[in-house]
Design a protein around this motif. Structure first.
Motif, PDB file in Angstrom:
ATOM      1  N   GLY A  40      -3.407  26.785  45.628  1.00 40.10           N
ATOM      2  CA  GLY A  40      -2.318  27.749  45.732  1.00 40.10           C
ATOM      3  C   GLY A  40      -0.998  27.131  46.113  1.00 40.10           C
ATOM      4  N   ILE A  41      -0.925  25.786  46.128  1.00 39.14           N
ATOM      5  CA  ILE A  41       0.301  25.092  46.530  1.00 39.14           C
ATOM      6  C   ILE A  41       0.754  24.171  45.411  1.00 39.14           C
ATOM      7  CG2 ILE A  41       1.267  23.413  48.152  1.00 39.14           C
ATOM      8  CD1 ILE A  41      -0.540  24.480  50.270  1.00 39.14           C
ATOM      9  N   ARG A  47       1.783  26.035  37.587  1.00 38.13           N
ATOM     10  CA  ARG A  47       0.638  26.288  38.484  1.00 38.13           C
ATOM     11  C   ARG A  47       0.648  27.717  39.012  1.00 38.13           C
ATOM     12  NH1 ARG A  47      -2.247  22.143  40.757  1.00 38.13           N
ATOM     13  NH2 ARG A  47      -3.480  22.570  42.631  1.00 38.13           N
ATOM     14  N   GLN A  48       1.806  28.397  38.928  1.00 39.71           N
ATOM     15  CA  GLN A  48       1.963  29.736  39.495  1.00 39.71           C
ATOM     16  C   GLN A  48       1.516  29.740  40.962  1.00 39.71           C
ATOM     17  OE1 GLN A  48       3.442  32.358  37.952  1.00 39.71           O
ATOM     18  NE2 GLN A  48       3.825  30.969  36.236  1.00 39.71           N
ATOM     19  N   PRO A  49       2.131  28.906  41.784  1.00 37.11           N
ATOM     20  CA  PRO A  49       1.636  28.738  43.155  1.00 37.11           C
ATOM     21  C   PRO A  49       2.075  29.869  44.077  1.00 37.11           C
ATOM     22  CG  PRO A  49       3.594  27.408  42.830  1.00 37.11           C
ATOM     23  CD  PRO A  49       3.311  28.072  41.506  1.00 37.11           C
ATOM     24  N   ARG A  50       1.339  30.024  45.163  1.00 37.40           N
ATOM     25  CA  ARG A  50       1.743  30.946  46.215  1.00 37.40           C
ATOM     26  C   ARG A  50       2.721  30.278  47.167  1.00 37.40           C
ATOM     27  NH1 ARG A  50      -3.697  31.430  45.905  1.00 37.40           N
ATOM     28  NH2 ARG A  50      -4.090  30.369  47.876  1.00 37.40           N
ATOM     29  N   VAL A  51       2.639  28.937  47.243  1.00 35.13           N
ATOM     30  CA  VAL A  51       3.547  28.161  48.094  1.00 35.13           C
ATOM     31  C   VAL A  51       4.156  27.058  47.241  1.00 35.13           C
ATOM     32  CG1 VAL A  51       3.783  26.723  50.155  1.00 35.13           C
ATOM     33  CG2 VAL A  51       2.129  28.603  50.128  1.00 35.13           C
ATOM     34  N   LEU A  52       5.468  26.919  47.323  1.00 30.06           N
ATOM     35  CA  LEU A  52       6.171  25.890  46.555  1.00 30.06           C
ATOM     36  C   LEU A  52       6.833  24.932  47.542  1.00 30.06           C
ATOM     37  CD1 LEU A  52       6.884  25.086  43.645  1.00 30.06           C
ATOM     38  CD2 LEU A  52       8.943  26.498  43.841  1.00 30.06           C
ATOM     39  N   LEU A  53       6.421  23.661  47.513  1.00 26.09           N
ATOM     40  CA  LEU A  53       6.971  22.628  48.387  1.00 26.09           C
ATOM     41  C   LEU A  53       7.844  21.698  47.561  1.00 26.09           C
ATOM     42  CD1 LEU A  53       3.734  21.707  50.406  1.00 26.09           C
ATOM     43  CD2 LEU A  53       5.493  23.380  51.007  1.00 26.09           C
TER      44      LEU A  53
END
Length: 925
Positions: free
Chosen positions: A762-763, A841-847
């Motif tokens: 999710g990242i 990736r459609q992430p929940r968290v983007l770093l």
């Protein structure tokens, strides 16, 4: 086996000779061409046309002409892929232009010696490369080939260069000062620290021409301002070509050249180009921080270096010029199991190979028993020659037929043993290579931070350990088993036929020869263990040099690297020659003892026959059986290297398997994914009194009591001086490391309670120096996906990252190869591909760790808008030195020495007139 060995040697020789015979068109070691005593630094590029060999249909420079007067500063700006870095590559003579000329002081650079040219033209690249040695040695490499100075003067110049690059203060704050080992790819330093050391390395030789390709992109604003000021002071005495996307770093250039698609669109001073209100004007406006407030009036205020005011307790490094001696870590990658125990472990694991191993064992037992049968047949055949007439013919035909049958049986048995052994080898080779690679991949980041676990060393072990294991499990093991059966059965046969002669022969031939073989085996094992690390070091040197070949070439380090590699190989030879001498002494003595014992056996056998105790048949049966056994033991000694290699390889595999990562093996995750989802699919983090120090520097605490709350769907940013802990915070949130103290919570649940693999699903993480693999653009983007992805989704991700137009313009589109490490792409193109890989990736968290540092202003504007759009409904955490990229963040955390010193929105922090205010001043245009 001899034929097989010769075939392997011939195959290897072909590859080696092919590389040796390949002639380089630009060989820097040829010492061919002019070497002027001095140069002024005037550069003239005339009608340059160029396309990269990997993409000959895409012209990068189109009839490009530019004249740079001596001792002036020219800045090149423009979109990523417009040809800026290509000009640097042509100046360094990494490539030759398709047409046109490049001249320095009126001399065509093709007439100049390549190595001399590169010592006069120094280059700081966008992604600086440091070597895995001390900071002092890295900076000192800038003098290789450029000066021959006494050590005390070199030390003084190293310190002076580091001061000019604003690196001396942070270096002296490190526990080991200038003797700090930077680690592989400088993993122990922040991006800004790496870049300042690279700048120091380039300016230490006082070059006449300085090429800076985004040389300050990884620096924090204050450090960038100081370094830029230092470079400006140095620029008056040399010709400087600057490539930059941060326009604040080039506004004082004598001339700014705006490029687009390999041609010049605009040129002039900063003020002139602003008055034109053209392309450059729009780039400046895009980087405006939006502060019309009187509080941001430009003033010559003292900019305090946060690294100086908030530095660690300084500790003078003792003897900064002292060479790093000896290995940095002496730990051994072995469990020290004996070969039998290793074989037993593997045998228990590989139940699917038991039937194959049983067939091999049966074939080997029967094959070993044919040798005493041969002894009996040959002894009978010899006595047959005492007969006359038809009896001689009949008996001779009979024993000849028997020998022929034994030959057929041996051929069948050896074929079966060899074929089944190869089948087992293929199964085991694939399994244990996969097992070893998986165990390496699943190790914690701490494992890769260790000095002995460099890329070269890991690749060397991954290649050698399974191959060494197969030295025993393969055909060699079958042959050794045959030899052992032959030894035992021959000794028993000899004893049955004549125990007196058999005892003499066994104890004078077998025992000494086998004893010598065992001693040589022990020596081989010791030699293997002693040289394994040394060969890993040399492999690491070669791997590091090849992966950083552009840095090696730009610093004219080719001869230095070759000398270092040769020195490591000579060291291996020197340290192993004594042990080789001892090991081969046992082999030589075994050969001599065998012949001496044969003479003794013949004498004693003849004596027994003269007394009438033994018949001719008995004598020859015993003698031939023991001689065959002795010859077999000689073969066993010849295969002792296989045993030692097998033991080393097996222990390496088992040791790696025994390592238990703190964060955990991915395949052991069995948690339910739903438990890891937060409300609305977003994410939140809580850092409670977090402290952290890298295992390689446990006394240097990077994060000190950090307390931060990040709310769902929030866009937060971290800013601050290089080395203050920004990237470390991201690494902790990615769970690359565990905090030394404190807790990190994710949705009110401690982070260590999550399955690492599913948590990271999710990242999405975009690094400061993006890594691309040597495959197509499509495959690199698809590496970011968790599930299945359509072509439309790939295109959408590329459009969001503002890379689709570039990809579409390529002849092969998304199927275009990136090259090793993405070398076929510019820095900005690599970064946008990396961003597309994260967004798909459609992430929940983007770093985002400096995710747009290598982008031109227009690309950055589009990508920032895309990221802002993509951030809706997800948590975004960004690290940035270019403050225009994070001014719209919900909260900005200003870090200093591992703790939060300021926080708030952009407007709030400006009003505080603290550290963030000074950072904004540094980037004001």
């Amino acid at each position: 086996m001899l034929i097989l060995t010769i075939a392997k040697a011939a195959s290897s020789a072909e590859e080696i000779l092919e590389i040796i015979d390949r002639k380089s068109l630009l060989d820097p070691l040829e010492n061919r061409g002019e070497r002027p005593e001095s140069i002024q630094g005037e550069i003239e590029l005339g009608a340059i046309n160029f396309a990269y060999p990997s993409r000959p249909d895409v012209r990068v420079l189109d009839n490009f002409s530019l004249k740079v007067p001596a001792k002036t500063t020219i800045a090149l700006v423009g979109a990523s892929g417009s040809g800026k870095s290509t000009i640097v590559g042509l100046m360094e003579r990494w490539y030759e232009p398709d047409s046109g000329t490049i001249k320095i002081d009126g001399r065509d650079i093709r007439d100049l010696d390549v190595q001399w040219l590169r010592t006069q033209v120094r280059f700081v690249q966008q992604e600086p490369v440091l070597f895995n040695t001390t900071i002092y040695q890295n900076v000192r490499l800038g003098l290789v080939g450029a000066a021959d100075l006494p050590e005390n003067e070199i030390e003084a110049r190293v310190v002076e260069a580091c001061r000019d690059a604003n690196a001396d203060s942070f270096i002296r704050s490190l526990p080991e000062g200038y003797q700090t080992v930077v680690g592989e790819r400088a993993s122990r330093l922040s991006g800004g620290q790496k870049q300042r050391i690279a700048i120091a390395r380039s300016i230490i030789s006082n070059p006449k021409i300085l090429l800076l390709d985004e040389a300050t992109s990884a620096l924090d604003p204050q450090a960038e301002d100081i370094v830029t000021s230092a470079l400006n002071r140095l620029q008056g005495s040399r010709t400087t070509i600057v490539i930059a996307h941060k326009l604040s770093t080039v506004k004082n250039a004598d001339r700014i050249v705006v490029l687009d698609q390999g041609v010049i669109k605009e040129q002039g001073t900063h003020a002139e180009l602003l008055d034109q209100k053209g392309v450059y004007y729009r780039l400046v406006m895009a980087q405006d921080l939006g502060n019309d407030d009187d509080s941001l009036e430009k003033k010559e205020a003292e900019i305090v270096d946060t690294e100086t005011t908030q530095s660690l307790s300084r500790k003078e490094s003792k003897g900064i010029g002292q060479e790093l001696l000896g290995p940095s870590d002496g730990r051994s990658h072995t469990l020290d199991y004996n070969l039998l125990k290793c074989f037993t472990i593997f045998l228990k694991e590989r139940r699917d190979c038991w039937m194959n191993l049983f067939i091999i064992a049966v074939a080997c037992v029967i094959g070993g028993l044919t040798y005493p049968a041969l002894a009996i047949l040959i002894s009978r055949l010899i006595t047959t020659f005492q007969l006359q007439g038809s009896r001689l013919t009949d008996r001779g035909d009979f024993y000849a037929l028997m020998l022929f049958i034994v030959a057929i049986i041996n051929g069948i048995l050896y074929f079966v043993a060899g074929y089944v052994s190869n089948v087992v080898c293929q199964i085991i080779s694939r399994q244990y290579r996969e097992d070893m690679f998986k165990n390496i991949i699943y190790q914690d980041m701490d494992y890769f931070d260790q000095p002995e676990n460099g890329t070269g060393a890991i690749v060397s072990r991954l290649s050698q350990a399974p191959a060494n294991l197969l030295e025993f499990i393969g055909l060699n093991s079958a042959l050794l088993l045959i030899v052992l059966i032959m030894l035992v059965s021959s000794a028993i046969t000899a004893t049955i036929f004549g125990w007196k002669l058999a005892l003499v022969a066994v104890f004078t031939i077998m025992v000494p020869v086998v004893g010598m073989g065992y001693c040589r085996l022990r020596m081989e094992i010791r030699l293997e263990e002693a040289t394994e690390r040394l060969f890993s070091d040399s492999a690491a040197t070669a791997s590091e040099a090849v992966s950083a070949i552009r840095t090696v070439a730009s610093l004219a380090l080719e001869q230095h690297i070759v000398d270092r590699y040769q020195s490591q190989l000579r060291n291996i030879t020197k340290r192993s020659s004594k042990m080789l001498l001892t090991a081969n002494l046992f082999f030589a003595v075994a050969q001599a003892v065998e012949f001496a014992a044969m003479a003794l056996t013949l004498w004693y056998g003849a004596r027994l026959m003269s007394y009438g105790e033994y018949s001719t048949n008995q004598f020859f049966t015993v003698f031939i059986a023991v001689v065959f056994a002795a010859e077999g033991s000689v073969q066993m000694i010849a295969y002792s290297t296989s045993l030692s290699k097998a033991r080393a390889g097996a222990n390496e595999i088992l040791w790696l398997r025994s390592q238990n990562p703190r964060i955990g093996m991915h395949d052991r995750c069995r948690q339910v994914l739903d438990n890891e989802k937060g409300p609305g699919g977003s994410a939140t983090f809580e850092l409670e009194k977090v402290e952290f120090a890298y295992s390689t520097r446990p006394d240097n605490t990077i994060i000190k009591g950090l307390d931060i709350d990040i709310h769902p769907g929030e866009f937060v940013a971290f800013v601050g001086a290089s080395g203050c802990g920004k990237s470390t915070v991201v690494s902790l949130l990615e769970r690359f490391y565990e905090p030394s103290a404190g807790r990190i919570k994710h949705h009110d649940r401690e982070l260590r309670g999550y399955c690492p693999r599913r948590y990271r699903d999710g990242i999405a993480y975009v690094q400061q120096e993006p890594s691309l693999f040597d495959t197509s653009l499509r495959d690199n983007i698809l590496l970011g996906t968790v599930g299945t992805t359509t072509a439309a989704e790939v295109e959408a991700a590329c459009r969001q990252a503002n890379i689709w137009d570039f990809v579409s313009s390529l002849p092969e589109g998304l199927e275009t190869g990136c090259g090793a490490g993405g070398t076929r792409l510019s820095g900005g193109q690599r970064q946008r591909i990396s961003i597309a890989r994260a967004l798909i990736r459609q992430p929940r968290v983007l770093l985002l760790d400096e995710a747009t540092s290598a982008l031109d202003t227009n690309s950055e504007k589009y990508v920032q808008a895309s990221i802002a759009q993509a951030s809706v409904g997800r948590t975004t955490i960004a690290i940035a030195h270019r403050l225009s990229t994070i001014k719209d963040a919900d909260r900005i955390f200003v870090l200093g020495q591992g703790t939060v010193v300021e926080q708030g929105t952009h407007t709030d922090l400006i009003k505080q007139k603290g550290i963030y205010y000074k950072l904004c001043q540094s980037q004001s245009l």
